[in-house]
Design an enzyme around this catalytic site. Structure first.
Site, PDB file in Angstrom:
ATOM      1  N   GLU A 175       0.837  -1.207   0.000  1.00 51.39           N
ATOM      2  CA  GLU A 175       0.000   0.000   0.000  1.00 51.39           C
ATOM      3  C   GLU A 175       0.871   1.255   0.000  1.00 51.39           C
ATOM      4  O   GLU A 175       0.636   2.192  -0.766  1.00 51.39           O
ATOM      5  CB  GLU A 175      -0.912  -0.027   1.231  1.00 51.39           C
ATOM      6  CG  GLU A 175      -2.013   0.999   1.228  1.00 51.39           C
ATOM      7  CD  GLU A 175      -2.934   0.850   2.423  1.00 51.39           C
ATOM      8  OE1 GLU A 175      -3.709   1.796   2.664  1.00 51.39           O
ATOM      9  OE2 GLU A 175      -2.898  -0.189   3.116  1.00 51.39           O
ATOM     10  N   GLY A 205      -7.980   5.160   7.699  1.00 53.14           N
ATOM     11  CA  GLY A 205      -8.768   4.967   8.903  1.00 53.14           C
ATOM     12  C   GLY A 205      -8.180   3.904   9.816  1.00 53.14           C
ATOM     13  O   GLY A 205      -8.174   4.051  11.036  1.00 53.14           O
ATOM     14  N   GLY A 206      -7.652   2.820   9.217  1.00 51.78           N
ATOM     15  CA  GLY A 206      -7.131   1.712  10.007  1.00 51.78           C
ATOM     16  C   GLY A 206      -5.626   1.635  10.089  1.00 51.78           C
ATOM     17  O   GLY A 206      -5.078   1.089  11.035  1.00 51.78           O
ATOM     18  N   SER A 207      -4.926   2.177   9.089  1.00 53.37           N
ATOM     19  CA  SER A 207      -3.459   2.090   9.066  1.00 53.37           C
ATOM     20  C   SER A 207      -2.858   3.381   8.536  1.00 53.37           C
ATOM     21  O   SER A 207      -3.545   4.213   7.946  1.00 53.37           O
ATOM     22  CB  SER A 207      -2.999   0.908   8.194  1.00 53.37           C
ATOM     23  OG  SER A 207      -3.325   1.144   6.829  1.00 53.37           O
ATOM     24  N   THR A 208      -1.554   3.532   8.746  1.00 54.39           N
ATOM     25  CA  THR A 208      -0.830   4.683   8.208  1.00 54.39           C
ATOM     26  C   THR A 208       0.463   4.187   7.577  1.00 54.39           C
ATOM     27  O   THR A 208       1.065   3.222   8.055  1.00 54.39           O
ATOM     28  CB  THR A 208      -0.561   5.743   9.293  1.00 54.39           C
ATOM     29  OG1 THR A 208      -0.026   6.915   8.668  1.00 54.39           O
ATOM     30  CG2 THR A 208       0.421   5.258  10.353  1.00 54.39           C
ATOM     31  N   GLN A 209       0.875   4.850   6.484  1.00 54.16           N
ATOM     32  CA  GLN A 209       2.071   4.443   5.740  1.00 54.16           C
ATOM     33  C   GLN A 209       3.054   5.602   5.609  1.00 54.16           C
ATOM     34  O   GLN A 209       2.643   6.761   5.450  1.00 54.16           O
ATOM     35  CB  GLN A 209       1.703   3.976   4.319  1.00 54.16           C
ATOM     36  CG  GLN A 209       1.072   2.605   4.256  1.00 54.16           C
ATOM     37  CD  GLN A 209      -0.370   2.614   4.748  1.00 54.16           C
ATOM     38  OE1 GLN A 209      -0.755   1.842   5.630  1.00 54.16           O
ATOM     39  NE2 GLN A 209      -1.193   3.498   4.191  1.00 54.16           N
TER      40      GLN A 209
END
Length: 432
Positions: A175, A205-209
């Site tokens: 992602e 909303g659920g993860s960050t990259q």
């Protein structure tokens, strides 16, 4: 390594021009699917030879919404990205965990956009792909699979080309990498012989990259584990990226973690209090198919300092700080970074803009310390702005003076991993 399966008439030296010929201005549409789609979609001018146009449909099934990207490519001497049609629907598929058929219905509604955008004669040649992100990664495997099965059923009944593995959950690392490829393609930074690229910060909303190209070897050598590094060859250049995806550190999941409710099972949950919420606030809040009772602390104190201590536990010891974060390289920040900056009045909702990390901090203090007197647009704005500040400063370790480019679109194309994932489909990118 990334291997590009190029069209037979292309040489490797041609590839840097593949997407970077002059592009027609991308047309976008904010569709209301309850209206007649056909009457409001823009008509696209087409070259006389229709066989030179090809299409791709990419679904982004995120934790808070499902988005469709319909890409139009024109193959002149070389293919050109001509158009992106984009639309999104809320909530995300994970909200239908107890009624999976509604997930299929959502996708079926969005497919109407593809049917109106792609000419009927091209349907059977146009691939349709869905990649789900952290919303489904946070679910139990069997529940996530039930949602994916419903989507697969809708795809199989559609008139479009359904490739193998057309519906799946995307690896979090990919992602970040595919978002980096998308943005650097669109900004022209992946042409041959260039090493000047932009970093990306994606807050879902659920993860960050976080993904960027380090200048210092020590950045690569000092990663905690090997999967923080992705190496590949593209356009006669080798790129070795620092990249990581943090599941549970997206904005909505961070709210849950701050409230002490992340990972709690069951539908009935006791009241969760926070100094990040207005004292008199009391309401229900839903995410990922569960509803939570949340409130401010009527007997305690509210404000930035206390809120920062609450969100710090969601970040400290979890987010790795890269050895270097290039001060000379711009980071593009999008998704909830952009949305909350707009909500807080820091940037224009269409144009975006450049912000320093300290701008998030300053506005977070203002919002949090005035909650009682001036209730914010969103009761969660103090928590969200404080979390973003903490994530950038204490998480990734950005300086307060670091400049971020807040953007929703790059060259009129949505800032996301979707274009990179489409290139992945066409070229079978091998990322290691």
């Amino acid at each position: 390594m990334i291997a590009l399966n190029l069209p037979k008439h292309l040489t490797v030296s041609d590839t840097h021009n593949w997407f970077w010929l002059s592009r027609a201005q991308v047309k976008t549409s904010l569709l209301d699917l309850t209206n007649s789609i056909g009457s409001i979609l823009p008509s696209l001018s087409r070259p006389a030879n229709h066989s030179r146009i090809f299409y791709a449909v990419m679904f982004d099934a995120g934790s808070t919404g499902t988005r469709i990207h319909v890409y139009t490519f024109i193959q002149k001497e070389l293919p050109v990205l001509d158009n992106e049609m984009f639309h999104s629907i809320k909530p995300g598929l994970s909200a239908y965990v107890d009624s999976p058929e509604m997930a299929g219905h959502t996708v079926k509604m969005l497919l109407k956009v593809a049917k109106k955008t792609v000419p009927r004669l091209e349907w059977k040649r146009t691939p349709v792909v869905l990649r789900a992100t952290a919303g489904l990664r946070l679910l139990a495997a069997e529940k996530a699979q039930a949602l994916l099965d419903q989507v697969q059923h809708v795809f199989d009944e559609s008139p479009f080309l359904v490739p193998d593995n057309s519906v799946s959950i995307m690896n979090g690392t990919n992602e970040g990498i595919l978002a980096w490829i998308s943005v650097n393609f669109l900004t022209g930074h992946l042409k041959a012989q260039t090493k000047k690229t932009v970093g990306i910060l994606d807050l879902g909303g659920g993860s960050t990259q976080i993904t960027f190209l380090p200048k210092l070897r020590k950045t690569i050598e000092s990663v905690p584990v090997a999967d923080y590094v992705a190496r590949f060859d593209i356009f006669n250049s080798t790129f070795e990226l620092y990249t990581h995806s943090y599941l549970g550190n997206g904005l909505m999941a961070a709210r849950l973690a701050t409230l002490g409710a992340l990972g709690v099972e069951g539908t009935v949950l006791y009241m969760r209090r926070s100094s990040c919420l207005p004292k008199k606030f009391r309401d229900e809040w839903s995410f990922g198919g569960l509803t939570y009772q949340v409130s401010g602390d009527p007997d305690g104190y509210a404000g930035y300092k206390l809120c920062y201590q609450e969100v710090l536990k969601v970040v400290k010891g979890i987010i790795h700080q890269p050895y270097e974060l290039q001060d000379s390289s711009v980071f593009y920040a999008f998704s909830y970074y952009f949305d909350r900056a707009v909500d807080a009045g820091l940037i224009d909702g269409v144009q975006g803009g450049m912000l320093e990390v300290r701008d998030f901090k300053k506005r977070a203090k203002e919002v949090c310390n005035k909650m009682t007197k001036y209730p914010p647009i969103s009761s969660f704005l103090c928590m969200d702005m404080t979390y973003i500040t903490c994530l950038l400063k204490d998480g990734f370790g950005f300086k307060e003076s670091t400049v971020l480019q807040l953007t929703k679109k790059v060259n009129n194309v949505e800032s996301s991993w979707a274009l990179g994932a489409t290139l992945d489909y066409f070229h079978n990118l091998k990322i290691h």
